[in-house]
Design a protein around this motif. Sequence first.
Motif, PDB file in Angstrom:
ATOM      1  N   SER A   1       0.782  -1.354  -0.461  1.00 19.30           N
ATOM      2  CA  SER A   1       0.081   0.168   0.547  1.00 19.30           C
ATOM      3  C   SER A   1       0.807   1.709  -0.319  1.00 19.30           C
ATOM      4  N   ASN A   2       1.650   1.417   1.019  1.00 15.42           N
ATOM      5  CA  ASN A   2       2.980   2.812   1.265  1.00 15.42           C
ATOM      6  C   ASN A   2       3.271   1.937  -0.782  1.00 15.42           C
ATOM      7  N   ARG A   3       3.811   1.338  -1.266  1.00 14.88           N
ATOM      8  CA  ARG A   3       5.001   1.789  -2.350  1.00 14.88           C
ATOM      9  C   ARG A   3       3.420   1.900  -3.859  1.00 14.88           C
ATOM     10  N   THR A   4       2.315   1.259  -3.464  1.00 10.21           N
ATOM     11  CA  THR A   4       1.293   2.338  -4.671  1.00 10.21           C
ATOM     12  C   THR A   4       1.291   3.666  -3.980  1.00 10.21           C
ATOM     13  N   ILE A   5       1.180   3.761  -3.775  1.00 12.57           N
ATOM     14  CA  ILE A   5       1.531   5.325  -3.239  1.00 12.57           C
ATOM     15  C   ILE A   5       1.721   6.281  -3.596  1.00 12.57           C
ATOM     16  N   LEU A   6       3.629   5.941  -3.161  1.00 13.69           N
ATOM     17  CA  LEU A   6       4.604   6.197  -3.734  1.00 13.69           C
ATOM     18  C   LEU A   6       4.406   6.654  -4.819  1.00 13.69           C
ATOM     19  N   VAL A   7       3.878   5.481  -5.860  1.00 13.89           N
ATOM     20  CA  VAL A   7       3.632   5.415  -7.274  1.00 13.89           C
ATOM     21  C   VAL A   7       3.102   6.371  -7.924  1.00 13.89           C
ATOM     22  N   GLN A   8       1.698   6.486  -7.448  1.00 15.71           N
ATOM     23  CA  GLN A   8       0.906   7.165  -8.058  1.00 15.71           C
ATOM     24  C   GLN A   8       1.569   9.244  -7.242  1.00 15.71           C
ATOM     25  N   ASP A   9       2.284   8.872  -6.650  1.00 12.63           N
ATOM     26  CA  ASP A   9       2.988  10.305  -6.012  1.00 12.63           C
ATOM     27  C   ASP A   9       3.359  10.664  -7.816  1.00 12.63           C
ATOM     28  N   ARG A  10       4.767   9.695  -7.859  1.00 10.98           N
ATOM     29  CA  ARG A  10       5.788  10.060  -9.028  1.00 10.98           C
ATOM     30  C   ARG A  10       4.333  10.389 -10.218  1.00 10.98           C
ATOM     31  N   ILE A  11       4.101   9.457 -10.583  1.00 13.07           N
ATOM     32  CA  ILE A  11       3.034  10.092 -11.817  1.00 13.07           C
ATOM     33  C   ILE A  11       2.324  10.631 -11.761  1.00 13.07           C
ATOM     34  N   GLN A  12       1.621  11.339 -10.611  1.00 16.15           N
ATOM     35  CA  GLN A  12       0.720  12.593 -10.385  1.00 16.15           C
ATOM     36  C   GLN A  12       1.176  13.748 -10.913  1.00 16.15           C
ATOM     37  N   LYS A  13       2.565  13.415  -9.985  1.00 15.50           N
ATOM     38  CA  LYS A  13       4.291  14.816 -10.416  1.00 15.50           C
ATOM     39  C   LYS A  13       4.502  14.605 -12.189  1.00 15.50           C
ATOM     40  N   LEU A  14       4.785  13.200 -12.591  1.00  7.17           N
ATOM     41  CA  LEU A  14       5.076  13.009 -14.290  1.00  7.17           C
ATOM     42  C   LEU A  14       4.387  13.928 -14.859  1.00  7.17           C
ATOM     43  N   THR A  15       3.133  13.690 -14.761  1.00  2.95           N
ATOM     44  CA  THR A  15       1.985  13.808 -15.437  1.00  2.95           C
ATOM     45  C   THR A  15       1.487  15.747 -15.473  1.00  2.95           C
ATOM     46  N   ARG A  16       1.578  16.212 -13.969  1.00  2.00           N
ATOM     47  CA  ARG A  16       1.527  17.426 -13.945  1.00  2.00           C
ATOM     48  C   ARG A  16       2.743  18.564 -14.735  1.00  2.00           C
ATOM     49  N   ALA A  17       4.002  17.693 -14.784  1.00  2.49           N
ATOM     50  CA  ALA A  17       5.017  18.540 -15.075  1.00  2.49           C
ATOM     51  C   ALA A  17       5.744  18.283 -16.948  1.00  2.49           C
ATOM     52  N   THR A  18       4.345  17.103 -17.503  1.00  6.98           N
ATOM     53  CA  THR A  18       4.249  16.820 -18.654  1.00  6.98           C
ATOM     54  C   THR A  18       2.979  18.363 -19.601  1.00  6.98           C
ATOM     55  N   LEU A  19       2.231  17.972 -18.555  1.00  5.39           N
ATOM     56  CA  LEU A  19       0.889  19.126 -19.392  1.00  5.39           C
ATOM     57  C   LEU A  19       1.872  20.985 -18.753  1.00  5.39           C
ATOM     58  N   LEU A  20       2.431  21.167 -17.676  1.00  7.16           N
ATOM     59  CA  LEU A  20       3.247  22.149 -17.760  1.00  7.16           C
ATOM     60  C   LEU A  20       3.603  23.329 -18.853  1.00  7.16           C
ATOM     61  N   ALA A  21       4.941  21.831 -19.143  1.00  6.15           N
ATOM     62  CA  ALA A  21       5.573  21.647 -20.137  1.00  6.15           C
ATOM     63  C   ALA A  21       5.065  22.082 -21.641  1.00  6.15           C
ATOM     64  N   GLN A  22       4.328  21.418 -21.702  1.00  4.83           N
ATOM     65  CA  GLN A  22       3.398  21.773 -22.989  1.00  4.83           C
ATOM     66  C   GLN A  22       2.960  22.678 -22.641  1.00  4.83           C
ATOM     67  N   GLN A  23       2.427  23.665 -22.294  1.00  2.87           N
ATOM     68  CA  GLN A  23       1.871  24.946 -22.008  1.00  2.87           C
ATOM     69  C   GLN A  23       2.695  25.670 -22.812  1.00  2.87           C
ATOM     70  N   LEU A  24       3.711  25.745 -21.808  1.00  2.00           N
ATOM     71  CA  LEU A  24       5.212  26.188 -21.893  1.00  2.00           C
ATOM     72  C   LEU A  24       4.759  26.606 -23.290  1.00  2.00           C
ATOM     73  N   MET A  25       5.301  25.511 -23.757  1.00  2.00           N
ATOM     74  CA  MET A  25       5.685  25.666 -25.267  1.00  2.00           C
ATOM     75  C   MET A  25       4.474  26.112 -25.720  1.00  2.00           C
ATOM     76  N   ALA A  26       3.048  25.584 -25.542  1.00  2.00           N
ATOM     77  CA  ALA A  26       2.414  26.349 -26.429  1.00  2.00           C
ATOM     78  C   ALA A  26       1.903  28.092 -26.890  1.00  2.00           C
ATOM     79  N   GLU A  27       2.349  28.772 -25.274  1.00  2.00           N
ATOM     80  CA  GLU A  27       3.041  30.474 -24.679  1.00  2.00           C
ATOM     81  C   GLU A  27       3.787  30.673 -25.900  1.00  2.00           C
ATOM     82  N   GLN A  28       4.953  29.556 -25.739  1.00  2.00           N
ATOM     83  CA  GLN A  28       6.180  30.444 -27.076  1.00  2.00           C
ATOM     84  C   GLN A  28       5.676  30.281 -27.909  1.00  2.00           C
ATOM     85  N   GLU A  29       4.887  29.216 -29.002  1.00  2.00           N
ATOM     86  CA  GLU A  29       4.298  29.443 -30.411  1.00  2.00           C
ATOM     87  C   GLU A  29       3.499  30.788 -30.271  1.00  2.00           C
TER      88      GLU A  29
END
Length: 111
Positions: free
Chosen positions: A15-43
């Motif tokens: 259960s603890n391992r699942t929570i840590l993996v879920q947190d990592r996935i959530q941060k990775l997804t959020r970072a990807t969306l932020l990078a896409q937003q910043l790239m769109a603003e540049q364009e």
Amino acid sequence: MAVIAIALVTLLGLSNRTILVQDRIQKLTRATLLAQQLMAEQEVDLGGGAGIIGSEPEGVFDEPFADFRWQINYEGTPLPQVRQVQITVLWGRAELNEQVQLTSFVSAGDL
């Protein structure tokens, strides 16, 4: 009783391992969306003729994403009409190398 205790300890560990993996996935997804937003603003800035030369090369996102920071790097390519734009979104400790990189190519005529 010992078998049940071992099973419960194992399940709690999973259960603890699942929570840590879920947190990592959530941060990775959020970072990807932020990078896409910043790239769109540049364009969009390029399309409006604002250009990107002289833009800030790094910064921190506004709340609620203040734990994420960004860097933008502009490079030339073998084709003189094209420039490479690389956006990196980082979070966490630097030694863990937690980051997402997004690369795009833009026309040099827009710069």
